[in-house]
Design an enzyme around this catalytic site. Structure first.
Site, PDB file in Angstrom:
ATOM      1  N   LYS A 194       0.867  -1.180   0.000  1.00 18.48           N
ATOM      2  CA  LYS A 194       0.000   0.000   0.000  1.00 18.48           C
ATOM      3  C   LYS A 194       0.904   1.231   0.000  1.00 18.48           C
ATOM      4  O   LYS A 194       2.130   1.118   0.074  1.00 18.48           O
ATOM      5  CB  LYS A 194      -0.931  -0.006   1.213  1.00 18.48           C
ATOM      6  CG  LYS A 194      -1.625  -1.341   1.440  1.00 18.48           C
ATOM      7  CD  LYS A 194      -2.599  -1.726   0.317  1.00 18.48           C
ATOM      8  CE  LYS A 194      -2.802  -3.222   0.279  1.00 18.48           C
ATOM      9  NZ  LYS A 194      -4.115  -3.672   0.615  1.00 18.48           N
TER      10      LYS A 194
HETATM   11  C1  LIG Z   1      -4.847  -4.731   1.235  1.00 19.17           C
HETATM   12  C2  LIG Z   1      -6.316  -4.619   1.269  1.00 19.17           C
HETATM   13  C3  LIG Z   1      -7.057  -5.089   2.368  1.00 19.17           C
HETATM   14  C4  LIG Z   1      -6.416  -5.815   3.542  1.00 19.17           C
HETATM   15  O1  LIG Z   1      -5.516  -5.004   4.240  1.00 19.17           O
HETATM   16  P1  LIG Z   1      -4.608  -5.684   5.394  1.00 19.17           P
HETATM   17  O2  LIG Z   1      -3.964  -4.510   6.074  1.00 19.17           O
HETATM   18  O3  LIG Z   1      -3.615  -6.572   4.716  1.00 19.17           O
HETATM   19  O4  LIG Z   1      -5.537  -6.441   6.286  1.00 19.17           O
HETATM   20  C5  LIG Z   1      -8.417  -4.923   2.350  1.00 19.17           C
HETATM   21  N1  LIG Z   1      -9.045  -4.310   1.320  1.00 19.17           N
HETATM   22  C6  LIG Z   1      -8.371  -3.846   0.254  1.00 19.17           C
HETATM   23  C7  LIG Z   1      -9.118  -3.152  -0.843  1.00 19.17           C
HETATM   24  C8  LIG Z   1      -6.992  -3.992   0.177  1.00 19.17           C
HETATM   25  O5  LIG Z   1      -6.325  -3.526  -0.896  1.00 19.17           O
END
Ligand SMILES: *Cc1c(COP(=O)(O)O)cnc(C)c1O
Length: 403
Positions: A194
């Site tokens: 992210k």
């Molecule tokens: C990465 C992601 C998640 C999960 O995030 P985590 O921090 O790994 O639990 C949920 N929704 C979307 C759209 C994502 O891109």
């Protein structure tokens, strides 16, 4: 150059964002003192500072840092105090962790269709909303914002609370407002892929003091640790000892890695958008490719690029295109053609009987996914665009059926 030579010079799109040098002194300080638990220091712990800085960055009253975005989604659902078995409407194009968070909260995920533009199909959404839906969880998948004006109007008219899964939308604006601050609760991720990289981590934001108090306690602010979260004394008094403790706290080392990245968010957003728009403009010149445009209300913050194979493609041709891109050094993944892809709803067998969602299925079978981190250079971007266009050319002649 031969394809194998090209592959060796391909840009690396896999590595996550590097951690700023400024994080090191703080990490050393924490390691030397052993002060890793967020509630040890009487005040000013790195996690508490991160929460204040993130709340200020987004312009919200409360932020709660937790172990992942999935944990934030779970706590958001729990904080809404939904009855067991409540039906929660989610888009059928999302990451498997999203329906999983709904199950974890003892609720039932209901999937709605997503269109070729990668956004919630509002007609299907509206039709399903009146089928006993207690809450809505909007996943802005890969940073593509669904029409929040229409979603909020439909939900507000029925008194249905909206949670935003903004895991991949930090820095995205909707009518000039931060995505994640439009619904009742917004959830963000600090997982490595992210915009802000802490390996793992998440944060929940809200303006609602009751939701903030409930989620703080359930995240693991046991006994009187809630006193270290400012501004909610009355709400906490009410909830003390009345809620379970799920212990999904963030620890100080994660906050030390995240905090020096927050001032870089604006720059990463601008660079990511410029990168995306450059490659999109080149790919859109092909008759066989379409990059979904931003909605008029939306200012995007992309760190990846999705495009659709236009016209008629057999599965064999689509796979041949993936292979042709790969030998040119660019790994493009078609969501529905990669085995066990966690973003293809038919792989969510843990949900039991899965509905047929032909619109979403058709989109997944012809939509390509490509990481495009902010750190790429213009030659990197042109390498990627050249490889994709050449791969299309290797499979398809110029279209003659295009109007
Ligand atoms: C990465 C992601 C998640 C999960 O995030 P985590 O921090 O790994 O639990 C949920 N929704 C979307 C759209 C994502 O891109």
């Amino acid at each position: 150059m031969a394809p194998d030579t090209l592959a060796r010079t391909a840009p690396n799109v896999y590595d996550a964002e590097p951690i700023p040098e400024a994080a090191r002194a703080e990490i050393d300080r924490l390691l030397a003192s052993g002060d890793l638990f967020r509630y040890t220091a009487p005040e000013g712990a790195p996690v508490a500072r991160l929460e204040q800085e993130f709340a200020d960055l987004l312009g919200v009253r409360y932020a709660l840092a937790v172990s992942s975005c999935s944990a934030a989604l779970f706590l958001a659902l729990k904080a809404l105090d939904l009855p067991a078995g409540a039906r929660v409407l989610i888009p059928a194009f999302t990451f498997a962790a999203v329906p999983s968070a709904v199950l974890h909260a003892n609720c039932v995920p209901v999937l709605c269709e997503v269109g070729a533009d990668l956004r919630i199909d509002i007609r299907d959404f509206a039709a399903r909303l009146d089928d006993g839906i207690a809450a809505v969880l909007i996943s802005h998948m890969r940073g593509h914002t669904s029409d929040m004006d229409r979603i909020m109007a439909l939900c507000e008219a029925r008194g249905i609370p909206v949670i935003e899964d903004a895991a991949h939308s930090l820095g995205t604006l909707w009518n000039g407002r931060n995505i994640g601050t439009i619904g009742k609760v917004g959830c963000f991720s600090f997982q490595s892929y992210k915009l802000v990289n802490a390996g793992e981590g998440g944060i929940l934001v809200t303006d609602d003091p009751e939701i903030a108090a409930r989620s703080v306690i359930m995240s693991g602010a046991y006994e009187h640790n809630w006193k270290k979260h400012a501004g909610l004394q009355n709400s906490y008094m009410h909830w003390q000892n009345r809620l379970p403790l799920y212990n999904m706290r963030m620890q100080n080392l994660s906050a030390a890695v995240i905090r020096p990245q927050l001032p870089l968010v604006g720059g990463r957003v601008a660079a990511g958008r410029a990168n995306h728009d450059h490659v999109a403009e080149r790919l859109n010149r092909s008759d066989w490719i379409e990059v979904p445009p931003a909605l008029p209300q939306e200012e995007r913050a992309p760190d990846s690029l999705q495009f659709r194979l236009l016209g008629t493609w057999s599965d064999a041709e689509a796979r041949a295109f993936q292979d042709a891109a790969k030998v040119r050094g660019v790994a493009v993944q078609i969501f529905g053609l990669s085995e066990d892809n966690a973003r293809a709803f038919w792989n969510w067998k843990f949900l039991g009987d899965l509905p047929d969602l032909p619109m979403t299925r058709a989109m997944l079978m012809r939509t390509c996914d490509l990481r495009l981190p902010a750190r790429l250079t213009r030659p990197d971007l042109d390498f990627i665009a050249d490889a994709i266009l050449a791969a299309v050319g290797a499979v398809k002649a110029a279209r003659t059926d295009a109007a």
